[in-house]
Design an enzyme around this catalytic site. Structure first.
Site, PDB file in Angstrom:
ATOM      1  N   ASP A 156       0.851  -1.185   0.000  1.00 30.38           N
ATOM      2  CA  ASP A 156       0.000   0.000   0.000  1.00 30.38           C
ATOM      3  C   ASP A 156       0.893   1.245   0.000  1.00 30.38           C
ATOM      4  O   ASP A 156       1.831   1.344   0.793  1.00 30.38           O
ATOM      5  CB  ASP A 156      -0.900   0.001   1.239  1.00 30.38           C
ATOM      6  CG  ASP A 156      -1.986   1.060   1.153  1.00 30.38           C
ATOM      7  OD1 ASP A 156      -3.043   0.767   0.587  1.00 30.38           O
ATOM      8  OD2 ASP A 156      -1.761   2.172   1.666  1.00 30.38           O
ATOM      9  N   ASN A 184      -2.536  13.021  -3.665  1.00 31.80           N
ATOM     10  CA  ASN A 184      -3.707  13.472  -4.419  1.00 31.80           C
ATOM     11  C   ASN A 184      -4.157  14.862  -3.980  1.00 31.80           C
ATOM     12  O   ASN A 184      -4.514  15.713  -4.803  1.00 31.80           O
ATOM     13  CB  ASN A 184      -4.859  12.477  -4.248  1.00 31.80           C
ATOM     14  CG  ASN A 184      -4.701  11.246  -5.118  1.00 31.80           C
ATOM     15  OD1 ASN A 184      -4.056  11.295  -6.159  1.00 31.80           O
ATOM     16  ND2 ASN A 184      -5.283  10.139  -4.690  1.00 31.80           N
ATOM     17  N   HIS A 213      -5.182  14.324  -8.817  1.00 31.67           N
ATOM     18  CA  HIS A 213      -5.302  12.891  -9.093  1.00 31.67           C
ATOM     19  C   HIS A 213      -4.534  12.466 -10.341  1.00 31.67           C
ATOM     20  O   HIS A 213      -4.140  11.300 -10.458  1.00 31.67           O
ATOM     21  CB  HIS A 213      -6.783  12.519  -9.217  1.00 31.67           C
ATOM     22  CG  HIS A 213      -7.516  12.614  -7.911  1.00 31.67           C
ATOM     23  ND1 HIS A 213      -7.476  11.612  -6.968  1.00 31.67           N
ATOM     24  CD2 HIS A 213      -8.267  13.606  -7.379  1.00 31.67           C
ATOM     25  CE1 HIS A 213      -8.191  11.977  -5.910  1.00 31.67           C
ATOM     26  NE2 HIS A 213      -8.684  13.181  -6.142  1.00 31.67           N
ATOM     27  N   ASP A 229      -2.174   9.335 -10.242  1.00 36.45           N
ATOM     28  CA  ASP A 229      -2.235   8.216 -11.196  1.00 36.45           C
ATOM     29  C   ASP A 229      -0.843   7.878 -11.726  1.00 36.45           C
ATOM     30  O   ASP A 229      -0.494   6.699 -11.893  1.00 36.45           O
ATOM     31  CB  ASP A 229      -3.169   8.573 -12.353  1.00 36.45           C
ATOM     32  CG  ASP A 229      -4.629   8.560 -11.947  1.00 36.45           C
ATOM     33  OD1 ASP A 229      -4.935   8.053 -10.850  1.00 36.45           O
ATOM     34  OD2 ASP A 229      -5.463   9.054 -12.726  1.00 36.45           O
ATOM     35  N   GLU A 258      -4.840   2.325  -4.078  1.00 34.89           N
ATOM     36  CA  GLU A 258      -3.376   2.412  -4.041  1.00 34.89           C
ATOM     37  C   GLU A 258      -2.757   1.117  -3.526  1.00 34.89           C
ATOM     38  O   GLU A 258      -1.617   1.107  -3.061  1.00 34.89           O
ATOM     39  CB  GLU A 258      -2.939   3.595  -3.176  1.00 34.89           C
ATOM     40  CG  GLU A 258      -3.307   3.510  -1.722  1.00 34.89           C
ATOM     41  CD  GLU A 258      -4.645   4.162  -1.388  1.00 34.89           C
ATOM     42  OE1 GLU A 258      -4.797   4.611  -0.257  1.00 34.89           O
ATOM     43  OE2 GLU A 258      -5.528   4.211  -2.269  1.00 34.89           O
TER      44      GLU A 258
END
Length: 342
Positions: A218, A226, A231, A235, A260
């Site tokens: 994670d 973010n 975002h 990404d 994530e």
């Protein structure tokens, strides 16, 4: 908390706006206001009869809060339900396949009928020639045989051309079906296998009796990435980490499990060997200096935490995954950017 904890069976949003109810749902469950969570809440409130909404209603019965892990897992189902174009494409391929099969069946039936008719005509001509004592009648019968044979040859050529076309179309359709099958098992952002592909691979390897280890990873403080940079940057970070995990763990299945979170299926190696690969991945990711593409400004260090466990013989995925997930959260609680094993 009760006002938005569960989905109302009537499917009606009270007098307040839908936006307010989405926000109330996120607050009640203490979920971050991310686009993915907004989309999840919107689906629950506007599609209260959907399988996902019914699952949430059962899960939250009695005032239980959803966790982000629950939402990430169920959001995969929401995303698959909200892809009408993909569903239409799949339905179209199924319809084409059915038409192709029916076309082959019709072609075979027609060729059988024509072959049977050819046989009958030849038999009748042969019988007529054997019965006739007139030389001219024999010549006429022979001419009929030649005509029938020429007609049949022409029909066979036509059938061969149709069969060649159908075979080519079937080959093209097979390629499209393979592409659709691959897309259904691949994450569009990172181009890694998705959760479904991971689960199928685990089931196949476990059934074969392979030695398996599972790592659950994670990204640390991903929400802040973010929030600070948007975002689109988030990404790109996910894609970069997916690439780093794939390069550090060659010949093993690296999947984006949801949000994530990544999962790695190690096959045929010991947990010590898997740990060495994961530690290399940790160092590789932490050493990389990410920068904004637009301004070249630094993002700061990006790290991830992970839990690694050995899967026992014939152990179901859920049990092994849950154990690795607990180790992951222990790694986060211990300071992040680290790997915990049993």
């Amino acid at each position: 908390m009760a006002r938005a904890m569960a989905v109302r069976s009537s499917g009606e949003v009270e007098t307040a706006s839908l936006f307010e109810h989405v926000g109330a749902f996120l607050r009640d469950h203490r979920l971050s206001a991310t686009p993915a969570n907004y989309a999840f809440a919107y689906h629950l409130l506007t599609e209260p009869k959907s399988p996902v909404a019914r699952a949430v209603e059962a899960l939250t019965n009695g005032g239980v809060r959803l966790t982000q892990h629950d939402v990430d897992a169920m959001n995969l189902d929401v995303q698959s339900l909200s892809r009408p174009d993909a569903a239409k494409k799949a339905d179209g391929l199924v319809a084409q396949t059915q038409m192709q099969v029916e076309g082959f069946a019709d072609m075979v039936t027609a060729m059988r009928a024509e072959t049977a008719g050819f046989g009958r005509d030849l038999a009748e001509s042969a019988a007529e020639m054997s019965r006739s004592t007139d030389g001219n009648a024999g010549t006429i019968a022979a001419d009929q045989v030649a005509r029938i044979t020429a007609t049949m040859i022409e029909r066979v050529r036509t059938a061969e051309a149709r069969l060649e076309t159908a075979t080519r179309e079937a080959s093209e359709l097979r390629e499209k079906l393979e592409e659709a099958r691959d897309n259904a098992r691949r994450d569009p952002l990172t181009e890694l296998p998705n959760r479904r592909a991971f689960e199928e691979a685990y089931a196949a390897q476990a059934a074969a009796g392979a030695r398996l280890c599972i790592a659950v990873c994670d990204v640390d403080h991903f929400k802040s990435v973010n929030d600070r940079f948007g975002h689109a940057v988030g990404d790109r970070v996910l894609k970069a980490i997916g690439d780093a995990l794939s390069q550090s763990c060659p010949n093993h299945l690296v999947a984006r499990y949801g949000g994530e979170e990544f999962a790695i299926l190690f096959t045929g190696i010991t947990i010590e060997a898997a740990r060495a690969l994961m530690e290399t991945a940790l160092v590789t990711v932490a050493a990389k200096r990410y920068r904004l593409r637009e301004s070249d400004a630094p993002l700061g260090a990006i790290t991830f935490s992970a839990g690694l466990t050995h899967a026992e013989n014939h152990e179901v995925l859920g049990t092994a995954f849950h154990r690795a997930d607990r180790l992951l959260y222990a790694a986060k609680s211990a300071g992040r950017n680290r790997l915990f094993t049993e």
